[in-house]
Design a protein around this motif. Sequence first.
Motif, PDB file in Angstrom:
ATOM      1  N   UNK A 104       0.761  -1.251   0.000  1.00  0.00           N
ATOM      2  CA  UNK A 104      -0.146   0.051  -0.029  1.00  0.00           C
ATOM      3  C   UNK A 104       0.812   1.245  -0.128  1.00  0.00           C
ATOM      4  N   UNK A 105       2.165   1.052  -0.019  1.00  0.00           N
ATOM      5  CA  UNK A 105       3.065   2.235   0.161  1.00  0.00           C
ATOM      6  C   UNK A 105       2.676   3.093   1.379  1.00  0.00           C
ATOM      7  N   UNK A 106       2.334   2.410   2.611  1.00  0.00           N
ATOM      8  CA  UNK A 106       1.881   3.076   3.746  1.00  0.00           C
ATOM      9  C   UNK A 106       2.860   3.308   4.619  1.00  0.00           C
ATOM     10  N   UNK A 107       2.897   3.867   5.697  1.00  0.00           N
ATOM     11  CA  UNK A 107       3.941   4.115   6.867  1.00  0.00           C
ATOM     12  C   UNK A 107       3.689   2.974   7.899  1.00  0.00           C
ATOM     13  N   UNK A 108       4.855   2.733   8.265  1.00  0.00           N
ATOM     14  CA  UNK A 108       4.786   1.261   9.218  1.00  0.00           C
ATOM     15  C   UNK A 108       5.578   1.963  10.688  1.00  0.00           C
ATOM     16  N   UNK A 109       4.974   1.224  11.654  1.00  0.00           N
ATOM     17  CA  UNK A 109       5.127   1.628  12.943  1.00  0.00           C
ATOM     18  C   UNK A 109       5.087   0.315  13.680  1.00  0.00           C
ATOM     19  N   UNK A 110       6.253   0.160  14.529  1.00  0.00           N
ATOM     20  CA  UNK A 110       6.353  -0.979  15.303  1.00  0.00           C
ATOM     21  C   UNK A 110       6.126  -0.649  16.935  1.00  0.00           C
ATOM     22  N   UNK A 111       5.411  -1.257  17.521  1.00  0.00           N
ATOM     23  CA  UNK A 111       5.030  -1.199  18.905  1.00  0.00           C
ATOM     24  C   UNK A 111       6.195  -1.958  19.663  1.00  0.00           C
ATOM     25  N   UNK A 112       6.950  -1.083  20.190  1.00  0.00           N
ATOM     26  CA  UNK A 112       8.292  -1.586  20.952  1.00  0.00           C
ATOM     27  C   UNK A 112       8.204  -1.290  22.559  1.00  0.00           C
ATOM     28  N   UNK A 113       8.132  -2.435  23.255  1.00  0.00           N
ATOM     29  CA  UNK A 113       7.816  -2.403  24.678  1.00  0.00           C
ATOM     30  C   UNK A 113       9.293  -1.538  25.259  1.00  0.00           C
ATOM     31  N   UNK A 144       5.051   1.494  26.384  1.00  0.00           N
ATOM     32  CA  UNK A 144       5.557   1.555  24.996  1.00  0.00           C
ATOM     33  C   UNK A 144       6.771   2.442  24.862  1.00  0.00           C
ATOM     34  N   UNK A 145       7.935   2.052  24.109  1.00  0.00           N
ATOM     35  CA  UNK A 145       8.830   3.168  23.780  1.00  0.00           C
ATOM     36  C   UNK A 145       8.588   3.902  22.550  1.00  0.00           C
ATOM     37  N   UNK A 146       8.535   5.295  22.667  1.00  0.00           N
ATOM     38  CA  UNK A 146       8.258   6.013  21.473  1.00  0.00           C
ATOM     39  C   UNK A 146       6.608   6.078  21.227  1.00  0.00           C
ATOM     40  N   UNK A 147       6.350   6.939  20.113  1.00  0.00           N
ATOM     41  CA  UNK A 147       4.801   7.023  19.770  1.00  0.00           C
ATOM     42  C   UNK A 147       4.698   7.329  18.314  1.00  0.00           C
ATOM     43  N   UNK A 148       3.586   7.351  17.792  1.00  0.00           N
ATOM     44  CA  UNK A 148       3.400   7.659  16.310  1.00  0.00           C
ATOM     45  C   UNK A 148       3.362   9.252  16.261  1.00  0.00           C
ATOM     46  N   UNK A 149       4.073   9.622  15.199  1.00  0.00           N
ATOM     47  CA  UNK A 149       4.028  11.191  15.274  1.00  0.00           C
ATOM     48  C   UNK A 149       2.958  11.560  14.234  1.00  0.00           C
ATOM     49  N   UNK A 150       1.925  12.348  14.810  1.00  0.00           N
ATOM     50  CA  UNK A 150       0.970  13.033  14.017  1.00  0.00           C
ATOM     51  C   UNK A 150      -0.108  11.746  13.652  1.00  0.00           C
ATOM     52  N   UNK A 151      -0.632  11.219  14.526  1.00  0.00           N
ATOM     53  CA  UNK A 151      -1.645  10.138  14.251  1.00  0.00           C
ATOM     54  C   UNK A 151      -2.852  10.745  13.681  1.00  0.00           C
ATOM     55  N   UNK A 152      -3.153  11.947  13.623  1.00  0.00           N
ATOM     56  CA  UNK A 152      -4.233  12.748  13.137  1.00  0.00           C
ATOM     57  C   UNK A 152      -4.287  12.500  11.579  1.00  0.00           C
ATOM     58  N   UNK A 153      -3.051  12.402  11.178  1.00  0.00           N
ATOM     59  CA  UNK A 153      -3.119  12.355   9.714  1.00  0.00           C
ATOM     60  C   UNK A 153      -3.573  11.221   8.840  1.00  0.00           C
ATOM     61  N   UNK A 154      -3.704   9.977   9.564  1.00  0.00           N
ATOM     62  CA  UNK A 154      -4.037   8.965   9.260  1.00  0.00           C
ATOM     63  C   UNK A 154      -5.651   8.541   9.102  1.00  0.00           C
ATOM     64  N   UNK A 155      -5.959   7.989   7.906  1.00  0.00           N
ATOM     65  CA  UNK A 155      -7.424   7.699   7.697  1.00  0.00           C
ATOM     66  C   UNK A 155      -7.572   6.127   8.015  1.00  0.00           C
ATOM     67  N   UNK A 156      -6.625   5.194   7.639  1.00  0.00           N
ATOM     68  CA  UNK A 156      -6.712   3.971   7.785  1.00  0.00           C
ATOM     69  C   UNK A 156      -5.617   3.253   8.584  1.00  0.00           C
TER      70      UNK A 156
END
Length: 241
Positions: A104-113, A144-156
Motif C-alpha cells: 500500500x506504500x503505507x507508513x509503518x510503526x512498530x510497537x516496541x515495549x 511502549x517506547x516511542x509514539x506515532x508522530x501525528x496520528x491525526x493524519x492517518x485515515x486507515x
Amino acid sequence: MKKFAALLLTFLMAVSLAACAGNSNPAETNSSDTENSISEETSVSESSAVESEPKNEVTQPDETESAEPASETETEAEGTKVLVAYFSATGTTEGVAEHIANGLNADIYEIVPEDPYTDADLNYNDNNSRTTIEMNDPSARPAISGSVENMDQYDIVFIGYPIWWGEAPRIVSTFMESYDFSGKTIVPFCTSGGSGMGSSATNLEQLTSGATWLDGQRLNGGDSQDTVMEWVNGLGLSLGE
C-alpha cells in the motif's frame, strides 16, 4: 596710324574687362554654393543626429510579464493516508506488516515495549512468566517506547499482533488507548500457531470510540505479499494512489 593704335588699345581693354568679368562671377557663385552646401550638410547632419538618438520613452511596465507570479498554495489531494502498526515479539507478525505496508506504500510503526520481552518472558508453559502474568490481568498495560508522530493524519490504521492466550498482547491495548481513533477505519490482523482471531479484535474495539472497525484476518508468517495483498484488496477500502 594713330587711329589704328587707338582701336587696338580699345580692343585690348575690352578683352581685358571681359576676362575680369568672367573670372569674378564664377567665384561668387562657387562661394555661395559652398556656403549653401555646408549649410545643407549641417542641417542634414543635425537632423540625422536627432533621428539617430535613442528616444527616452517612458515605457509602462507590463504587469503581466514583470510582476512576480503570485505565490499559490497548491492543494493536491494526497489520497488516503494509511498506517500499519504492529507488535511482534518474535518477528512473525513483522513480516506480514511489512507486506501490507509495501503493498500500500503505507507508513509503518512498530510497537516496541520499553522493557523488551526475553525468551523466558515468552515461556507460555511457565505460569510465572511475564506474558502469563500480563495475559491473566486484563488491566495490565505494558509501557511502549516511542509514539506515532501525528496520528491525526492517518485515515486507515492496520493493527497487527500475535495471539497470546486467545487475545492480543496487553501492550496492544496500551497502544489503542494512547490515541484518538475517531473517524478512522481500523483493520486488525493477527498471526498465530493455529488459533484464529477469536475475540481479540472485538476486545480491542471496546478500547476505542468513534472508529470504524473492519473484520480482521488471521495470516501466516510465511504468507507471500501477493497472498497478503489479496486479502487487503478484498476489503473494499477506498485507497488513494
